[in-house]
Scaffold this motif. Structure first.
Motif, PDB file in Angstrom:
ATOM      1  N   TYR A  48      24.986 -44.242  50.096  1.00  0.00           N
ATOM      2  CA  TYR A  48      25.210 -44.452  51.519  1.00  0.00           C
ATOM      3  C   TYR A  48      26.692 -44.681  51.771  1.00  0.00           C
ATOM      4  O   TYR A  48      27.424 -45.160  50.893  1.00  0.00           O
ATOM      5  CB  TYR A  48      24.444 -45.689  52.014  1.00  0.00           C
ATOM      6  CG  TYR A  48      22.931 -45.534  52.034  1.00  0.00           C
ATOM      7  CD1 TYR A  48      22.236 -45.526  53.236  1.00  0.00           C
ATOM      8  CD2 TYR A  48      22.200 -45.411  50.852  1.00  0.00           C
ATOM      9  CE1 TYR A  48      20.857 -45.398  53.268  1.00  0.00           C
ATOM     10  CE2 TYR A  48      20.824 -45.281  50.865  1.00  0.00           C
ATOM     11  CZ  TYR A  48      20.151 -45.274  52.079  1.00  0.00           C
ATOM     12  OH  TYR A  48      18.784 -45.139  52.112  1.00  0.00           O
ATOM     13  N   LEU A  49      27.126 -44.358  52.978  1.00  0.00           N
ATOM     14  CA  LEU A  49      28.448 -44.750  53.443  1.00  0.00           C
ATOM     15  C   LEU A  49      28.273 -46.004  54.294  1.00  0.00           C
ATOM     16  O   LEU A  49      27.529 -45.999  55.274  1.00  0.00           O
ATOM     17  CB  LEU A  49      29.096 -43.639  54.266  1.00  0.00           C
ATOM     18  CG  LEU A  49      30.526 -43.929  54.717  1.00  0.00           C
ATOM     19  CD1 LEU A  49      31.478 -43.869  53.533  1.00  0.00           C
ATOM     20  CD2 LEU A  49      30.977 -42.951  55.811  1.00  0.00           C
ATOM     21  N   GLU A  50      28.969 -47.077  53.935  1.00  0.00           N
ATOM     22  CA  GLU A  50      28.756 -48.366  54.583  1.00  0.00           C
ATOM     23  C   GLU A  50      30.080 -48.931  55.082  1.00  0.00           C
ATOM     24  O   GLU A  50      31.088 -48.892  54.386  1.00  0.00           O
ATOM     25  CB  GLU A  50      28.123 -49.341  53.590  1.00  0.00           C
ATOM     26  CG  GLU A  50      27.826 -50.708  54.165  1.00  0.00           C
ATOM     27  CD  GLU A  50      27.141 -51.613  53.147  1.00  0.00           C
ATOM     28  OE1 GLU A  50      25.943 -51.907  53.307  1.00  0.00           O
ATOM     29  OE2 GLU A  50      27.815 -52.015  52.170  1.00  0.00           O
ATOM     30  N   ASP A  51      30.075 -49.450  56.313  1.00  0.00           N
ATOM     31  CA  ASP A  51      31.203 -50.213  56.812  1.00  0.00           C
ATOM     32  C   ASP A  51      30.694 -51.552  57.322  1.00  0.00           C
ATOM     33  O   ASP A  51      29.559 -51.950  57.012  1.00  0.00           O
ATOM     34  CB  ASP A  51      31.994 -49.442  57.883  1.00  0.00           C
ATOM     35  CG  ASP A  51      31.193 -49.197  59.158  1.00  0.00           C
ATOM     36  OD1 ASP A  51      30.058 -49.734  59.277  1.00  0.00           O
ATOM     37  OD2 ASP A  51      31.692 -48.482  60.052  1.00  0.00           O
ATOM     38  N   HIS A  52      31.487 -52.270  58.106  1.00  0.00           N
ATOM     39  CA  HIS A  52      31.099 -53.602  58.542  1.00  0.00           C
ATOM     40  C   HIS A  52      30.036 -53.578  59.631  1.00  0.00           C
ATOM     41  O   HIS A  52      29.550 -54.636  60.048  1.00  0.00           O
ATOM     42  CB  HIS A  52      32.332 -54.360  59.056  1.00  0.00           C
ATOM     43  CG  HIS A  52      33.027 -53.675  60.190  1.00  0.00           C
ATOM     44  ND1 HIS A  52      33.680 -52.484  60.043  1.00  0.00           N
ATOM     45  CD2 HIS A  52      33.167 -54.025  61.502  1.00  0.00           C
ATOM     46  CE1 HIS A  52      34.202 -52.117  61.203  1.00  0.00           C
ATOM     47  NE2 HIS A  52      33.901 -53.040  62.109  1.00  0.00           N
ATOM     48  N   THR A  53      29.643 -52.362  60.086  1.00  0.00           N
ATOM     49  CA  THR A  53      28.646 -52.276  61.158  1.00  0.00           C
ATOM     50  C   THR A  53      27.310 -51.709  60.701  1.00  0.00           C
ATOM     51  O   THR A  53      26.300 -51.881  61.381  1.00  0.00           O
ATOM     52  CB  THR A  53      29.171 -51.405  62.309  1.00  0.00           C
ATOM     53  OG1 THR A  53      29.296 -50.038  61.864  1.00  0.00           O
ATOM     54  CG2 THR A  53      30.523 -51.909  62.805  1.00  0.00           C
TER      55      THR A  53
END
Length: 573
Positions: A194-199
């Motif tokens: 997965y591509l994950e950021d703070h949201t």
């Protein structure tokens, strides 16, 4: 200069004209100092005004940081003694004091607060045992430090001519047009990335992946992607996008995603935009970047640079990796090398990086006693050269298989139990952590022993871009990819935790933000040197492979008010 009423009045008057009040005891001490300048009155006057200038500078520095100490213009005996001692140092004294070693577990933690948009240098001690929240904080800080440097780039500056906007993962649906995303690649379940950021996070599909930029793409890497959402599908334009960084250098972002189908990114992007050391320090603030607690103000930094220009060219580091002390031929070659440097003035600093045995301790039939004997043999060789044994500085950085707590980074030094004989015979023998950091005047050097190229090749999710056949060796290309990866990611081990475990509360010891001036990686591949965004990346190569080593001069040449480094690859015949 003799002590007469006239002389005392003259000195008092000179200090007052500079806004200084000279205590009577300090005046007596000053007369004693100036009386040593017996060659001529001009020598005494030169010494006097040098002392006054140094006192004034120290008081101005104290005032700049808001200290009330020494800002009232009163010259005490203690202040005078410090100033005279500093001015009396010779080049050798200055160079020795300019060298400072910082173990991984003593390193302060640079933290970025996304809400306040501020940096803090935290010197709070941490234990090795962490909790789940520490793991979350570790990855959050990695992302935050890269995110803040990306959004400061001109192209992402809203209202200041910026042409692009970073879109959070949670905002992908319902939006059309090209979007830029910054996120970390994570494996949420077996085999699914997965591509994950703070949201939020979005699934990745690598079946049609291709990569046009240098570097490895692995789990836990932070990547910058470009795509377009059309009817619920994010399509990535197949082109190599060039973006100017803070220094107007062209940084390739490249295509990273072919399309997002059912919210799945099918191609992963290139590395985030990098920022050289000077730009990062300017953005962070000097007070939050001096992890050695040695330079507290711009004036102190400038003074250190002047000393660096004056005395730094004598500094030399002789760096070896994979020094197998259980191999008799290695010891013979070490003796030849040490003999060649034994009469240098000043002596170089010797950096020995592990592994120090050809087989792990568990595979040795003699166990710990054998290891002790190997270091004792090395001590015997060093002691053949009395100057080296007494004055030489030796730093030992452990390798993955050396005795101690292995398998988790950062790792501590080789235990004293194994090295007692060497430490008792060699006066300046330092057993460091892995990684460890060193300061030489204003230069920051990072030493790290790990098999990065082989690890990254095993765990890459996309095959790195290859240059045209014959332009350079495949091994050299892979080394270049590894260097670019750790510097782009600002981390020494941007690998899956299953491949390279990390003490969560000490992850900051592996970070490379701001960039060091030099990154020395002991890897089991051929020697290499790269200069990437003003950072010298060096691999001395395995000493056992051909008795190769590297001579590094952090201050090799002075150009105007700046210095350049020198790297020399050497070999013992």
């Amino acid at each position: 200069m003799t002590s007469t009423p006239t002389t005392r009045k003259r000195l008092t008057r000179i200090f007052k004209s500079r806004g200084l009040t000279l205590q009577s005891t300090a005046l007596d001490a000053l007369l004693n100092v100036l009386s040593r300048e017996t060659h001529s009155p001009s020598n005494a006057d030169d010494a006097l005004f040098a002392i006054i200038d140094e006192i004034k500078q120290r008081m101005e520095d104290a005032a700049a940081v808001g200290s009330s100490v020494r800002t009232q213009g009163i010259v005490t005996v203690s202040l005078l003694e410090e100033v005279v001692a500093n001015l009396s140092r010779n080049g050798k004294d200055v160079a020795e004091e300019a060298l400072q070693l910082l173990p991984a577990y003593s390193m302060p933690r640079l933290e970025y607060d996304p809400m306040r948009r501020t940096f803090d240098l935290v010197r709070e001690p941490k234990s090795l045992v962490g909790e789940a929240i520490d793991k979350v904080a570790m990855f959050a800080q990695r992302y935050a430090l890269i995110h803040q440097r990306i959004v400061r780039q001109d192209i992402f500056q809203r209202g200041a001519g910026g042409t692009h906007v970073l879109t959070p993962v949670e905002s992908l649906l319902g939006r059309s047009g090209r979007k830029f995303l910054l996120g970390m690649i994570v494996q949420v379940e077996e085999g699914k990335y997965y591509l994950e950021d703070h949201t939020g996070q979005v699934p990745l599909d690598f079946s049609q992946a291709s990569l046009l930029t240098d570097g490895f793409v692995m789990e836990n890497c932070i990547v910058l992607v470009e795509g377009e959402a059309v009817d619920g599908v994010l399509h990535v334009h197949h082109l190599e996008k060039q973006i100017d960084n803070a220094d107007d250098e062209l940084i390739s972002i490249t295509r990273v995603v072919d399309f997002l189908n059912n919210r799945q990114l099918r191609n992963v992007a290139g590395s985030p935009i990098v920022e050289n050391r000077s730009s990062a320090i300017q953005a962070i603030g000097l007070q939050n970047t001096d992890i050695f607690n040695s330079i507290n103000s711009l004036s102190e930094l400038e003074k250190e640079r002047q000393q660096e220009i004056k005395h730094g060219q004598d500094g030399m580091f002789v760096i070896l990796s994979d020094v197998h002390l259980d191999n008799p031929s290695v010891l013979d070659k070490l003796e030849v090398m040490l003999e060649g440097y034994s009469e240098f003035t000043p002596l170089p600093v010797f950096i020995f990086m592990g592994n120090f045995m050809s087989k792990p301790l568990s595979a040795s039939s003699d166990g710990g006693k054998a290891v002790m004997s190997y270091f004792e043999d090395l001590a015997g060789i060093i002691c053949k050269f009395p100057k080296l044994a007494k004055e030489g500085r030796f730093v030992f950085v452990p390798g993955p298989s050396d005795p101690g707590i292995t398998g988790v980074l950062p790792r501590g030094p080789i235990p004293n139990y194994f090295t007692g004989a060497l430490r008792s015979k060699v006066k300046h023998a330092f057993f460091a952590s892995n990684p460890c950091r060193m300061r030489f005047f204003t230069k920051e050097l990072v030493f790290f022993r790990d098999d990065l190229v082989s690890k990254m090749r095993r765990h890459t999710l996309l095959q790195p871009r290859q240059e045209e056949e014959g332009s350079t060796s495949v091994q050299r290309q892979l080394s270049r990819h590894a260097v670019k990866t750790v510097l782009d990611q600002s981390h020494l081990s941007p690998l899956p935790l299953s491949a390279s475990p990390i003490f969560w509360q000490h992850d900051h010891a592996l970070r490379l933000y701001p960039f060091p001036d030099a990154l020395i990686i002991g890897d089991r591949v051929d020697q290499y040197y790269e200069n990437y965004e003003e950072c010298d990346a060096i691999n001395p190569g395995p000493f056992t492979a051909g008795y190769n080593f590297v001579v590094y001069r952090p201050v090799g040449e002075v150009r105007k008010s700046d210095t350049t480094s020198e790297v020399e690859f050497s070999q013992i015949e």
